[in-house]
Design an enzyme around this catalytic site. Structure first.
Site, PDB file in Angstrom:
ATOM      1  N   CYS A 445       0.816  -1.127   0.155  1.00  0.00           N
ATOM      2  CA  CYS A 445      -0.037   0.014   0.217  1.00  0.00           C
ATOM      3  C   CYS A 445       0.801   1.377  -0.145  1.00  0.00           C
ATOM      4  O   CYS A 445       0.675   2.051   0.902  1.00  0.00           O
ATOM      5  CB  CYS A 445      -1.341  -0.050   1.176  1.00  0.00           C
ATOM      6  SG  CYS A 445      -0.349  -0.010   2.828  1.00  0.00           S
ATOM      7  N   TYR A 489      -1.214   4.343   1.845  1.00  0.00           N
ATOM      8  CA  TYR A 489      -2.286   4.616   0.984  1.00  0.00           C
ATOM      9  C   TYR A 489      -2.282   6.058   0.295  1.00  0.00           C
ATOM     10  O   TYR A 489      -3.316   6.670  -0.033  1.00  0.00           O
ATOM     11  CB  TYR A 489      -3.812   4.336   1.360  1.00  0.00           C
ATOM     12  CG  TYR A 489      -4.130   2.781   1.445  1.00  0.00           C
ATOM     13  CD1 TYR A 489      -3.295   1.848   1.107  1.00  0.00           C
ATOM     14  CD2 TYR A 489      -5.313   2.580   1.562  1.00  0.00           C
ATOM     15  CE1 TYR A 489      -3.645   0.441   0.974  1.00  0.00           C
ATOM     16  CE2 TYR A 489      -5.908   1.136   1.622  1.00  0.00           C
ATOM     17  CZ  TYR A 489      -4.973   0.121   1.337  1.00  0.00           C
ATOM     18  OH  TYR A 489      -5.331  -1.090   1.147  1.00  0.00           O
ATOM     19  N   TRP A 507      -3.834   5.399   6.253  1.00  0.00           N
ATOM     20  CA  TRP A 507      -4.320   4.148   6.162  1.00  0.00           C
ATOM     21  C   TRP A 507      -3.149   3.507   7.382  1.00  0.00           C
ATOM     22  O   TRP A 507      -3.385   2.498   7.998  1.00  0.00           O
ATOM     23  CB  TRP A 507      -4.266   3.181   5.011  1.00  0.00           C
ATOM     24  CG  TRP A 507      -4.372   1.641   5.261  1.00  0.00           C
ATOM     25  CD1 TRP A 507      -5.581   1.183   5.317  1.00  0.00           C
ATOM     26  CD2 TRP A 507      -3.311   0.681   5.412  1.00  0.00           C
ATOM     27  NE1 TRP A 507      -5.453  -0.155   5.225  1.00  0.00           N
ATOM     28  CE2 TRP A 507      -4.069  -0.459   5.436  1.00  0.00           C
ATOM     29  CE3 TRP A 507      -2.109   0.870   5.516  1.00  0.00           C
ATOM     30  CZ2 TRP A 507      -3.449  -1.538   5.633  1.00  0.00           C
ATOM     31  CZ3 TRP A 507      -1.542  -0.292   5.497  1.00  0.00           C
ATOM     32  CH2 TRP A 507      -2.083  -1.610   5.860  1.00  0.00           C
ATOM     33  N   TYR A 703     -10.100  -4.779  -5.857  1.00  0.00           N
ATOM     34  CA  TYR A 703      -9.127  -4.505  -5.064  1.00  0.00           C
ATOM     35  C   TYR A 703      -8.085  -4.725  -4.934  1.00  0.00           C
ATOM     36  O   TYR A 703      -7.829  -6.083  -5.060  1.00  0.00           O
ATOM     37  CB  TYR A 703      -9.894  -4.681  -3.461  1.00  0.00           C
ATOM     38  CG  TYR A 703      -9.149  -3.965  -2.208  1.00  0.00           C
ATOM     39  CD1 TYR A 703      -9.168  -2.463  -2.350  1.00  0.00           C
ATOM     40  CD2 TYR A 703      -8.800  -4.832  -1.334  1.00  0.00           C
ATOM     41  CE1 TYR A 703      -8.571  -1.902  -0.974  1.00  0.00           C
ATOM     42  CE2 TYR A 703      -8.273  -4.176  -0.162  1.00  0.00           C
ATOM     43  CZ  TYR A 703      -8.134  -2.745  -0.155  1.00  0.00           C
ATOM     44  OH  TYR A 703      -7.535  -2.064   0.878  1.00  0.00           O
ATOM     45  N   HIS A 704      -7.003  -4.069  -5.154  1.00  0.00           N
ATOM     46  CA  HIS A 704      -5.616  -4.482  -5.126  1.00  0.00           C
ATOM     47  C   HIS A 704      -5.068  -5.010  -6.723  1.00  0.00           C
ATOM     48  O   HIS A 704      -4.521  -5.807  -7.007  1.00  0.00           O
ATOM     49  CB  HIS A 704      -5.242  -5.596  -4.294  1.00  0.00           C
ATOM     50  CG  HIS A 704      -5.005  -5.040  -2.908  1.00  0.00           C
ATOM     51  ND1 HIS A 704      -5.002  -5.668  -1.660  1.00  0.00           N
ATOM     52  CD2 HIS A 704      -4.904  -3.845  -2.340  1.00  0.00           C
ATOM     53  CE1 HIS A 704      -4.941  -4.961  -0.539  1.00  0.00           C
ATOM     54  NE2 HIS A 704      -4.987  -3.741  -0.999  1.00  0.00           N
ATOM     55  N   HIS A 789      -3.680   0.274  -6.389  1.00  0.00           N
ATOM     56  CA  HIS A 789      -5.045   0.615  -5.611  1.00  0.00           C
ATOM     57  C   HIS A 789      -5.642   1.370  -6.553  1.00  0.00           C
ATOM     58  O   HIS A 789      -6.234   2.506  -6.358  1.00  0.00           O
ATOM     59  CB  HIS A 789      -4.621   1.266  -4.346  1.00  0.00           C
ATOM     60  CG  HIS A 789      -4.006   0.248  -3.413  1.00  0.00           C
ATOM     61  ND1 HIS A 789      -2.687   0.039  -3.314  1.00  0.00           N
ATOM     62  CD2 HIS A 789      -4.659  -0.225  -2.553  1.00  0.00           C
ATOM     63  CE1 HIS A 789      -2.657  -0.813  -2.241  1.00  0.00           C
ATOM     64  NE2 HIS A 789      -3.807  -1.029  -1.819  1.00  0.00           N
TER      65      HIS A 789
END
Length: 846
Positions: A445, A489, A507, A703-704, A789
């Protein structure tokens, strides 16, 4: 609302395709992956463990690991009754290493390549004969448990209808050197024979291959390389319908309204099962899948066991093209045909009610899909397996793609000080893996910025204060000075000055305002921008800064300035000299906050924003897209055409011709879930402001996940998951060929060629004399980009001024404004008059 768009109405979790994909994670300790789903049992000899518990929407705690069994498998494990297996070679002298052991349900027995005497060299292959045709979407491979020897490293998968003609492999890649179960996925299709070929041993310990068990996954409900067929002019009839006590006519399945339904006759004496409904397309066309949307709000009438038949005349329907049992829930169901059929009539026959509540059948909407036309919708290459989930990627010179996950290949958590990385060689399709320990940096992240000298700066994440640099020349990672503010993030961009700017990232690294700071390549130090608080650029996420300052859309302009154009509905101008400043640039037209959407610079001073949702998760995504135009300090935002599907967690890529492709995402974003996945990419055309569908993906990308423009004008799309022992890890990727590279019959179009005249480095404002072959109408620079992301702030497309300079020569001028052409690595493309790009040449602008 038209059927096939993301559905607006929701009861509890949003209805969806629950999808299995290539590269699913190994299941948790004590569970075997050979369980049956959707009514199809495993072989009688296989153990029957506790099935996965569906916990859709469960999110791992801050800096924690996702809970095991986060999602139930959606594709059934096929019944192995009657199957046989053969191998290229097997050990029978030194041990019982027969191929038949992979089907016996006993993980203590194994197939082993011949090793006694003179070992058989690679490759080694094992072939499953199902003795019937079925839709298959993955091989489930369980390595031997008693030793590391023989774990498969590089592999390929091939399919055959007759055991003789195999064609090109449908999948390949590299597996991690561990004992976990692996799911090796590919585009679902009908086949009888499935062959797994091992090309290397994962640990390089010897010329051996072993497997304890092999199983196959069936139809995941995601027909690949298809497009939805237009329902214009279609009609529907049913074996029976309710018209007395309610409007339950068959015609309701084609009206585009999910509140109306077809219902079997229930007033008076209910009509008994089976019930059938027949779609008449009033024209014969190729059909490869049926999509079924159950009624919403009531469980009565959900189909259980079903079959689908086709006909050209409405009288002779023949043998079923699909059979199975759907789960008792309100998610959209897709039945992939064992092979594409040319038909006018499609009949769905339901023989049981999923919950056994009564003799009823109902349906809200029914749609059909046909094969995509490559020249119109593009085409997908084979799925490439990675030894990790590619959560972050960066395009490198030499046709390489750098990828990394976290401290582990399939999960994140803690601050472990090391990162799993991999490099995909786009020329050979080989993937190599390396663990990076010496930087002390777990780069899950992170923020990413492509530097002026072509290196990749990665900041924060699980080790929230750290900063590391990947050097593609040295193929090595080095450390640089820690940030002043620990982050995860966060977002980054290179500035026109060659410095790197970072903002947000609550995050990770504790609470507090994650104000801006700038990294200097000369001093390799960070300086705070006290005048640029992150609070001014946050969304109104109910989770507060933990979510509201994540994944900002940043676009660098002249003089070290940055436009922050989302995901908050308010846009901001940021200056980075001195203490910096942040001032309003107005709102993004009528857009709300659009977290986990994205923005793409498709022309000089022109950006497109796509999708997103009001909060990070568990709020409906939007179909809306907006253009944002810059003229000096003036910012003008306007709504453009809507996407066909609402998307959050999607990825977008600008192409050399200025069009923008968007991949994946969810209609209702939930981390680590494949519910409400959007499998149909779309292509936005700036000339019309409209989106058109592209060929359907085989694997959900949510997601990801990532997407990147490649030097040959194609697009890599991969990743998703990283949730440990769950069913939504997608340790793989695939390359998409856009329609601009293909003729109507799918053959490659002739492409311009850049033959020479491109130096390795050039300064802003200089001119190049480029040698070309073929018809060339224009040139464009595409910045080498990095994604994670759903965010890629490095993307930008810069059309160039060029003039003919004699036969096969063109003078190409690079803009002098480093706010237009940021320093760093670019892909230089030549395009013909129809927008067909050449293969690019790498060029560093500095």
């Amino acid at each position: 609302m038209k059927f096939g768009r993301t559905h607006a109405r929701r009861r509890g979790l949003r209805r969806s395709h629950l999808l299995v994909a290539a590269g699913l994670a190994a299941v948790g300790a004590g569970l075997t992956p050979w369980l049956g789903i959707a009514g199809q049992a495993p072989a009688a000899s296989a153990p029957r463990p506790t099935p996965f518990l569906q916990q859709a929407g469960t999110t791992p705690p801050h800096h924690g690991v996702a809970p095991a069994n986060a999602m139930r498998r959606a594709a059934p494990v096929l019944d192995r009754t009657g199957w046989t297996v053969t191998a290229s070679d097997q050990e029978t002298a030194g041990q019982d290493g027969r191929a038949a052991n992979v089907l016996d349900g006993d993980e203590t027995t194994l197939w082993h390549s011949k090793w006694s005497g003179t070992a058989t060299p690679f490759p080694h292959s094992v072939t499953i004969d199902m003795h019937r045709t079925a839709v298959v979407s993955a091989i489930l491979y369980r390595p031997r448990s008693d030793s590391a020897n023989g774990r498969i490293g590089e592999y390929s998968i091939s399919l055959s209808a007759d055991g003789q003609n195999w064609g090109t492999p449908v999948a390949g890649g590299t597996l991690a050197d561990d004992g976990g179960a692996k799911s090796l996925g590919f585009a679902p299709q009908g086949t009888r024979f499935v062959r797994l070929t091992a090309l290397s041993e994962a640990g390089g310990r010897g010329p051996w291959t072993a497997a304890a068990e092999l199983n196959l996954l069936g139809d995941p409900g995601t027909p690949a390389a298809t497009v939805s067929l237009s329902r214009s002019g279609w009609t529907a009839t049913a074996s029976d319908e309710e018209t007395a006590a309610e409007d339950g006519r068959a015609a309701n399945v084609l009206d585009g309204d999910d509140a109306t339904i077809w219902h079997s006759r229930w007033s008076g004496t209910p009509a008994p099962l089976p019930h059938s409904i027949t779609i008449d397309m009033h024209r014969t066309q190729a059909v490869s899948a049926l999509t079924f949307q159950p009624r919403q709000g009531k469980a009565n009438g959900r189909p259980g066991a079903f079959s689908i038949t086709t006909s050209t005349d409405g009288a002779n329907f023949g043998t079923p093209v699909s059979m199975g049992t759907w789960r008792d829930d309100d998610t959209v169901k897709t039945a992939t045909f064992t092979r594409t059929r040319s038909a006018r009539y499609i009949r769905l026959t339901v023989t049981t009610e999923a919950g056994g509540r009564g003799p009823w059948t109902s349906a809200s909407e029914i749609g059909l899909s046909g094969p995509a036309t490559a020249g119109v919708h593009g085409s997908w290459g084979r799925i490439t397996g990675f030894p990790l989930v590619p959560v972050a990627t960066a395009v490198l010179p030499g046709d390489k793609l750098l990828a990394w996950s976290a401290y582990a290949t399939d999960r994140f958590g803690g601050s472990n000080g090391y990162t799993q990385t991999a490099i995909l060689d786009l020329k050979t399709n080989r993937v190599t893996q390396r663990r990076i320990d010496h930087t002390g940096h777990d780069m899950f992240c992170p923020g990413i910025a492509m530097l002026a000298d072509g290196r990749v700066l990665v900041t924060g994440g699980s080790n929230a204060e750290k900063a590391s640099i990947y050097d593609p020349v040295l193929d090595d990672w080095i450390t640089t000075t820690d940030m002043n503010i620990p982050r995860g993030y966060q977002s980054m961009t290179l500035l026109s000055t060659g410095e790197a700017f970072v903002l947000g990232g609550s995050w990770s690294g504790g609470a507090g305002d994650k104000a801006g700071e700038v990294w200097s390549p000369e001093t390799r130090t960070w300086r705070r921008l006290t005048g640029v608080p992150a609070s001014s650029a946050q969304t109104a996420d109910p989770a507060g800064p933990y979510r509201s300052d994540n994944h900002m859309w940043l676009h660098a302009t002249s003089g070290g300035k940055v436009l922050q154009l989302g995901p908050s509905k308010q846009m901001n101008w940021i200056t980075t000299t001195g203490a910096g400043s942040i001032t309003s640039a107005g709102t993004r037209a009528d857009s709300g906050d659009a977290m986990t959407g994205n923005a793409v610079a498709y022309d000089i001073g022109k950006l497109l924003t796509l999708g997103g949702s009001p909060a990070y998760e568990k709020t409906p995504a939007t179909r809306r897209a907006y253009t944002v135009d810059l003229s000096g300090d003036q910012v003008r935002a306007a709504r453009t055409g809507d996407m066909a599907h609402a998307r959050a967690f999607s990825n977008s890529v600008v192409l050399p011709d200025g069009k923008v492709a968007v991949f994946g995402g969810q209609g209702y974003p939930v981390p680590f879930s494949d519910a409400t996945s959007v499998l149909a990419p779309e292509l936005w055309d700036p000339a019309t402001g409209s989106f058109t569908p592209l060929a359907t993906m085989a694997v959900p990308r949510n997601y990801h996940s990532v997407a990147n423009l490649l030097p040959d004008g194609r697009i890599f799309s991969g990743g998703g998951g990283l949730c440990g022992d769950c069913a939504t890890n997608h340790a793989d990727g695939a390359v998409f060929t856009p329609p601009y590279l293909l003729n109507s019959d799918g053959s490659p179009k002739p492409r311009p060629v850049i033959a020479g005249g491109v130096p390795s480095r050039a300064a802003p404002g200089t001119s190049l004399t480029v040698d070309t072959e073929g018809s060339v109408a224009s040139f464009v620079l595409m910045r080498a980009a990095a994604a994670t992301h759903s965010t890629d702030n490095d993307q930008r497309r810069v059309p160039l001024v060029s003039t003919a300079a004699g036969s096969g020569k063109h003078t190409v001028r690079i803009p002098s404004d480093t706010g237009v052409v940021l320093p760093g690595n670019y892909l230089l493309f030549a395009l013909d008059a129809q927008g067909v790009p050449s293969i690019a040449k790498f060029l560093t602008i500095s």
